[in-house]
Design a protein around this motif. Structure first.
Motif, PDB file in Angstrom:
ATOM      1  N   GLN A 126       7.832   3.702   9.079  1.00 37.34           N
ATOM      2  CA  GLN A 126       7.095   2.502   8.671  1.00 37.34           C
ATOM      3  C   GLN A 126       5.629   2.824   8.406  1.00 37.34           C
ATOM      4  O   GLN A 126       5.039   2.334   7.440  1.00 37.34           O
ATOM      5  N   GLN A 127       5.047   3.664   9.258  1.00 35.80           N
ATOM      6  CA  GLN A 127       3.644   4.047   9.075  1.00 35.80           C
ATOM      7  C   GLN A 127       3.468   4.835   7.778  1.00 35.80           C
ATOM      8  O   GLN A 127       2.540   4.580   7.018  1.00 35.80           O
ATOM      9  N   GLU A 128       4.369   5.754   7.527  1.00 38.52           N
ATOM     10  CA  GLU A 128       4.282   6.547   6.304  1.00 38.52           C
ATOM     11  C   GLU A 128       4.447   5.673   5.065  1.00 38.52           C
ATOM     12  O   GLU A 128       3.713   5.820   4.083  1.00 38.52           O
ATOM     13  N   ILE A 129       5.390   4.739   5.104  1.00 36.29           N
ATOM     14  CA  ILE A 129       5.593   3.825   3.975  1.00 36.29           C
ATOM     15  C   ILE A 129       4.345   2.987   3.731  1.00 36.29           C
ATOM     16  O   ILE A 129       3.925   2.793   2.589  1.00 36.29           O
ATOM     17  N   LYS A 130       3.705   2.514   4.803  1.00 40.89           N
ATOM     18  CA  LYS A 130       2.492   1.709   4.647  1.00 40.89           C
ATOM     19  C   LYS A 130       1.374   2.523   4.005  1.00 40.89           C
ATOM     20  O   LYS A 130       0.686   2.048   3.103  1.00 40.89           O
ATOM     21  N   VAL A 131       1.191   3.755   4.449  1.00 41.16           N
ATOM     22  CA  VAL A 131       0.148   4.608   3.873  1.00 41.16           C
ATOM     23  C   VAL A 131       0.411   4.836   2.393  1.00 41.16           C
ATOM     24  O   VAL A 131      -0.484   4.701   1.553  1.00 41.16           O
ATOM     25  N   LEU A 132       1.647   5.163   2.061  1.00 42.95           N
ATOM     26  CA  LEU A 132       1.990   5.419   0.660  1.00 42.95           C
ATOM     27  C   LEU A 132       1.876   4.153  -0.190  1.00 42.95           C
ATOM     28  O   LEU A 132       1.395   4.190  -1.329  1.00 42.95           O
ATOM     29  N   LYS A 133       2.286   3.026   0.356  1.00 43.41           N
ATOM     30  CA  LYS A 133       2.177   1.755  -0.363  1.00 43.41           C
ATOM     31  C   LYS A 133       0.713   1.394  -0.606  1.00 43.41           C
ATOM     32  O   LYS A 133       0.333   1.020  -1.722  1.00 43.41           O
ATOM     33  N   ASP A 134      -0.113   1.515   0.439  1.00 47.30           N
ATOM     34  CA  ASP A 134      -1.537   1.210   0.286  1.00 47.30           C
ATOM     35  C   ASP A 134      -2.198   2.132  -0.725  1.00 47.30           C
ATOM     36  O   ASP A 134      -3.016   1.692  -1.538  1.00 47.30           O
ATOM     37  N   ALA A 135      -1.842   3.413  -0.698  1.00 54.68           N
ATOM     38  CA  ALA A 135      -2.417   4.363  -1.647  1.00 54.68           C
ATOM     39  C   ALA A 135      -2.007   4.013  -3.076  1.00 54.68           C
ATOM     40  O   ALA A 135      -2.829   4.066  -4.001  1.00 54.68           O
ATOM     41  N   THR A 136      -0.761   3.614  -3.252  1.00 59.35           N
ATOM     42  CA  THR A 136      -0.275   3.242  -4.583  1.00 59.35           C
ATOM     43  C   THR A 136      -0.981   1.985  -5.084  1.00 59.35           C
ATOM     44  O   THR A 136      -1.423   1.920  -6.238  1.00 59.35           O
ATOM     45  N   LEU A 137      -1.109   0.978  -4.215  1.00 65.83           N
ATOM     46  CA  LEU A 137      -1.756  -0.272  -4.612  1.00 65.83           C
ATOM     47  C   LEU A 137      -3.229  -0.083  -4.925  1.00 65.83           C
ATOM     48  O   LEU A 137      -3.799  -0.821  -5.740  1.00 65.83           O
TER      49      LEU A 137
END
Length: 103
Positions: A58-69
């Motif tokens: 979940q933490q990794e997905i959040k980091v990747l999602k935030d970076a993409t956004l």
């Protein structure tokens, strides 16, 4: 992990009138109770491990999602350390509450 094998507990059944044993019950023994105890413990340990793996994902997905956004896809890296004492921070800060290093 070894697959748990069910014991298949049976009630001890006797005929009320004759006292004849209709079905032998499964004995409540140290072996049978330890078998259950070991199975419960192994499942608890697996649940704790899976909970940690899910939290990390979940933490990794959040980091990747935030970076993409934020269109910062070329600047993303993830690295997990056992402790920050093994890391020499030469630039940036460590936030112990959020457990993050900002560089």
């Amino acid at each position: 992990m070894k697959q748990y094998e069910k014991i298949g507990w049976l009630d001890h059944v006797t005929d009320v009138v004759t006292g004849e044993v209709i079905q032998e019950g499964t004995p409540v023994s140290q072996t049978n109770m330890n078998h259950m105890d070991d199975g419960i413990f192994a499942n608890r340990e697996a649940a704790i491990l899976h909970e940690a793996q899910i939290a990390a994902a979940q933490q990794e997905i959040k980091v990747l999602k935030d970076a993409t956004l934020n269109n910062m896809v070329n600047n993303v890296f993830l690295k997990n350390f056992d402790s920050v004492t093994a890391v020499a921070i030469t630039s940036g800060i460590y936030d112990p509450v959020a457990r993050k290093i900002y560089v």
